[in-house]
Design a protein around this motif. Sequence first.
Motif, PDB file in Angstrom:
ATOM      1  N   PHE A   1     -24.899  -4.551  -1.233  1.00  0.00           N
ATOM      2  CA  PHE A   1     -24.759  -5.330   0.005  1.00  0.00           C
ATOM      3  C   PHE A   1     -26.107  -5.658   0.655  1.00  0.00           C
ATOM      4  O   PHE A   1     -26.159  -6.428   1.605  1.00  0.00           O
ATOM      5  N   THR A   2     -27.169  -5.006   0.180  1.00  0.00           N
ATOM      6  CA  THR A   2     -28.444  -5.148   0.887  1.00  0.00           C
ATOM      7  C   THR A   2     -29.583  -5.697   0.018  1.00  0.00           C
ATOM      8  O   THR A   2     -30.688  -5.884   0.527  1.00  0.00           O
TER       9      THR A   2
ATOM     10  N   PRO B   1     -18.625   0.066   2.027  1.00  0.00           N
ATOM     11  CA  PRO B   1     -19.287   0.918   1.025  1.00  0.00           C
ATOM     12  C   PRO B   1     -18.728   2.341   0.975  1.00  0.00           C
ATOM     13  O   PRO B   1     -18.646   2.926  -0.110  1.00  0.00           O
TER      14      PRO B   1
ATOM     15  N   ILE C   1     -14.746   4.948  -6.174  1.00  0.00           N
ATOM     16  CA  ILE C   1     -15.487   5.252  -7.411  1.00  0.00           C
ATOM     17  C   ILE C   1     -15.406   6.749  -7.726  1.00  0.00           C
ATOM     18  O   ILE C   1     -15.245   7.140  -8.881  1.00  0.00           O
ATOM     19  N   PHE C   2     -15.493   7.599  -6.686  1.00  0.00           N
ATOM     20  CA  PHE C   2     -15.389   9.044  -6.918  1.00  0.00           C
ATOM     21  C   PHE C   2     -14.004   9.397  -7.477  1.00  0.00           C
ATOM     22  O   PHE C   2     -13.881  10.247  -8.363  1.00  0.00           O
TER      23      PHE C   2
ATOM     24  N   TRP D   1     -24.547  13.775  -6.010  1.00  0.00           N
ATOM     25  CA  TRP D   1     -23.938  12.687  -6.792  1.00  0.00           C
ATOM     26  C   TRP D   1     -23.068  11.789  -5.914  1.00  0.00           C
ATOM     27  O   TRP D   1     -22.997  10.581  -6.142  1.00  0.00           O
ATOM     28  N   PHE D   2     -22.427  12.374  -4.904  1.00  0.00           N
ATOM     29  CA  PHE D   2     -21.628  11.547  -3.990  1.00  0.00           C
ATOM     30  C   PHE D   2     -22.543  10.560  -3.258  1.00  0.00           C
ATOM     31  O   PHE D   2     -22.243   9.367  -3.147  1.00  0.00           O
TER      32      PHE D   2
ATOM     33  N   ARG E   1     -23.678   1.744  -4.003  1.00  0.00           N
ATOM     34  CA  ARG E   1     -22.801   0.711  -3.455  1.00  0.00           C
ATOM     35  C   ARG E   1     -23.506  -0.079  -2.350  1.00  0.00           C
ATOM     36  O   ARG E   1     -23.360  -1.287  -2.265  1.00  0.00           O
ATOM     37  N   VAL E   2     -24.274   0.615  -1.502  1.00  0.00           N
ATOM     38  CA  VAL E   2     -24.944  -0.099  -0.410  1.00  0.00           C
ATOM     39  C   VAL E   2     -25.993  -1.072  -0.975  1.00  0.00           C
ATOM     40  O   VAL E   2     -26.209  -2.152  -0.412  1.00  0.00           O
TER      41      VAL E   2
ATOM     42  N   ILE F   1     -23.767   7.668  -5.459  1.00  0.00           N
ATOM     43  CA  ILE F   1     -22.776   6.584  -5.552  1.00  0.00           C
ATOM     44  C   ILE F   1     -22.819   5.733  -4.288  1.00  0.00           C
ATOM     45  O   ILE F   1     -22.808   4.499  -4.346  1.00  0.00           O
ATOM     46  N   PHE F   2     -22.884   6.414  -3.137  1.00  0.00           N
ATOM     47  CA  PHE F   2     -22.894   5.687  -1.859  1.00  0.00           C
ATOM     48  C   PHE F   2     -24.107   4.748  -1.797  1.00  0.00           C
ATOM     49  O   PHE F   2     -23.959   3.556  -1.489  1.00  0.00           O
TER      50      PHE F   2
ATOM     51  N   PHE G   1     -20.492  -2.259   9.172  1.00  0.00           N
ATOM     52  CA  PHE G   1     -21.100  -2.452   7.861  1.00  0.00           C
ATOM     53  C   PHE G   1     -20.772  -1.361   6.836  1.00  0.00           C
ATOM     54  O   PHE G   1     -20.519  -1.644   5.673  1.00  0.00           O
ATOM     55  N   PHE G   2     -20.774  -0.110   7.282  1.00  0.00           N
ATOM     56  CA  PHE G   2     -20.679   0.981   6.304  1.00  0.00           C
ATOM     57  C   PHE G   2     -19.259   1.303   5.850  1.00  0.00           C
ATOM     58  O   PHE G   2     -19.075   2.096   4.927  1.00  0.00           O
TER      59      PHE G   2
ATOM     60  N   GLN H   1     -15.543   2.128  -0.950  1.00  0.00           N
ATOM     61  CA  GLN H   1     -15.871   1.907  -2.362  1.00  0.00           C
ATOM     62  C   GLN H   1     -16.377   3.192  -3.013  1.00  0.00           C
ATOM     63  O   GLN H   1     -16.057   3.480  -4.167  1.00  0.00           O
ATOM     64  N   THR H   2     -17.154   3.977  -2.246  1.00  0.00           N
ATOM     65  CA  THR H   2     -17.662   5.245  -2.780  1.00  0.00           C
ATOM     66  C   THR H   2     -16.499   6.195  -3.075  1.00  0.00           C
ATOM     67  O   THR H   2     -16.459   6.825  -4.141  1.00  0.00           O
TER      68      THR H   2
ATOM     69  N   TRP I   1     -32.369   1.678  -0.094  1.00  0.00           N
ATOM     70  CA  TRP I   1     -31.186   2.333  -0.662  1.00  0.00           C
ATOM     71  C   TRP I   1     -31.376   2.602  -2.144  1.00  0.00           C
ATOM     72  O   TRP I   1     -30.919   3.632  -2.657  1.00  0.00           O
TER      73      TRP I   1
ATOM     74  N   GLU J   1     -23.589  -4.253 -15.647  1.00  0.00           N
ATOM     75  CA  GLU J   1     -23.160  -3.486 -14.476  1.00  0.00           C
ATOM     76  C   GLU J   1     -21.843  -2.752 -14.753  1.00  0.00           C
ATOM     77  O   GLU J   1     -21.652  -1.611 -14.324  1.00  0.00           O
TER      78      GLU J   1
ATOM     79  N   ARG K   1     -15.016  -4.262 -11.368  1.00  0.00           N
ATOM     80  CA  ARG K   1     -16.382  -4.762 -11.147  1.00  0.00           C
ATOM     81  C   ARG K   1     -16.432  -6.287 -11.118  1.00  0.00           C
ATOM     82  O   ARG K   1     -17.175  -6.896 -10.371  1.00  0.00           O
TER      83      ARG K   1
END
Lengths: 167, 180
Positions: A161-162, B44, B51-52, A149-150, A157-158, A153-154, B40-41, B47-48, A99, A30, B173
């Motif tokens: 969590f799921t 993430p 990371i960007f 691409w944004f 990441r989700v 990434i989102f 919840f969101f 984090q997004t 996701w 990872e 990570r």
Amino acid sequence: MNLSALWESIQGSSLGVYIAESTWAFPTIETIHVIAIVTVIGSIAIMDMRLLGITSRDNAVTAVSRDTLPLTWIAFAFAVMTGSLLFVSKATSYMANPWFLSKMVLIACAGINMMILHSTGWKSVRSWDTNTPVPRNVKISAALSLAFWFTVIFCGRVIGFTLGIYE
Amino acid sequence: MPSITDLLYAFTEWLRTTSLVELSLWISNLPISLWIGTHFFVIPIMQTLHIFAIAAAFSSVLMINLRILGLTGTHRTMNQIVRRYMPWIWWALVVLVISGIGMIVGEPIRELINPIFWIKMVLVIGVILFSIWFQTKANRHSPSWDVRGGAIGMRAGAVFVIILWCAVMAGGRWIAYAPV
């Protein structure tokens, strides 16, 4: 063989079991995946921002492409390899996760967007390589690329969590 | 001889004896922390952004240091490369700090009582200090190797900077996998 049996057999392979059970394998793969994907996105963003006229305006579009593209492809190869290894360890969970599926669709969209750009707008690059403004369709393609691409990434990441809750 | 896991456990045990525990509990009771915890969101999304920003910083670091290694951007002078990419590294760092603080506020115990988090922080400070020193040195010497790449010491420094950044990302990570 139906698809769910295929995912189960992939997950049950010795490689899949090893990655899932090892304490270090998954986080290590990872980590390489993250380093690869930030390199892919960072180098693509350098190119996209040049096309949008935000940065590197004193540098030719083709020169920016020459500087970034090898990096993008090398990192992309690493991202696909490590991503596949992560997938193998929990194939059924990933395939049940919307996701993850969205992330795959968005990567495909980013790829199709790039192919469209190269088969249309990019063909005339010599005429807007240096000082002339970049054509509007090329700019739209660059903006779409950043957006795709944004969201990749989102979604990525989700997934963290799921994973497992949709089975 | 103790294993790395043993050392990390011992580090966590020590963190639990410090006032970081009270600090974490205090943060976790702040309205903003409770709000993040129930939406919840938010994590993430932070984090997004994180990371960007890493993508912007690390790709800029690569463009500068691969130039020092003579592997890319050789048609431009070192000065042009630094002027193009350096501001992006610093602005990305600002975004990284802000989104990082957001993540700490959202999950204070997960971050502050975590040995890997503190190892990452030391690495972050290390990479910033080394980059400042190395960049000053590189800027001074750059005109002499504009055509190809840097001298051997400079090249070693460039590789070291890239490795340090990879270590920072690895730390990021592994926060999720710390034996706490």
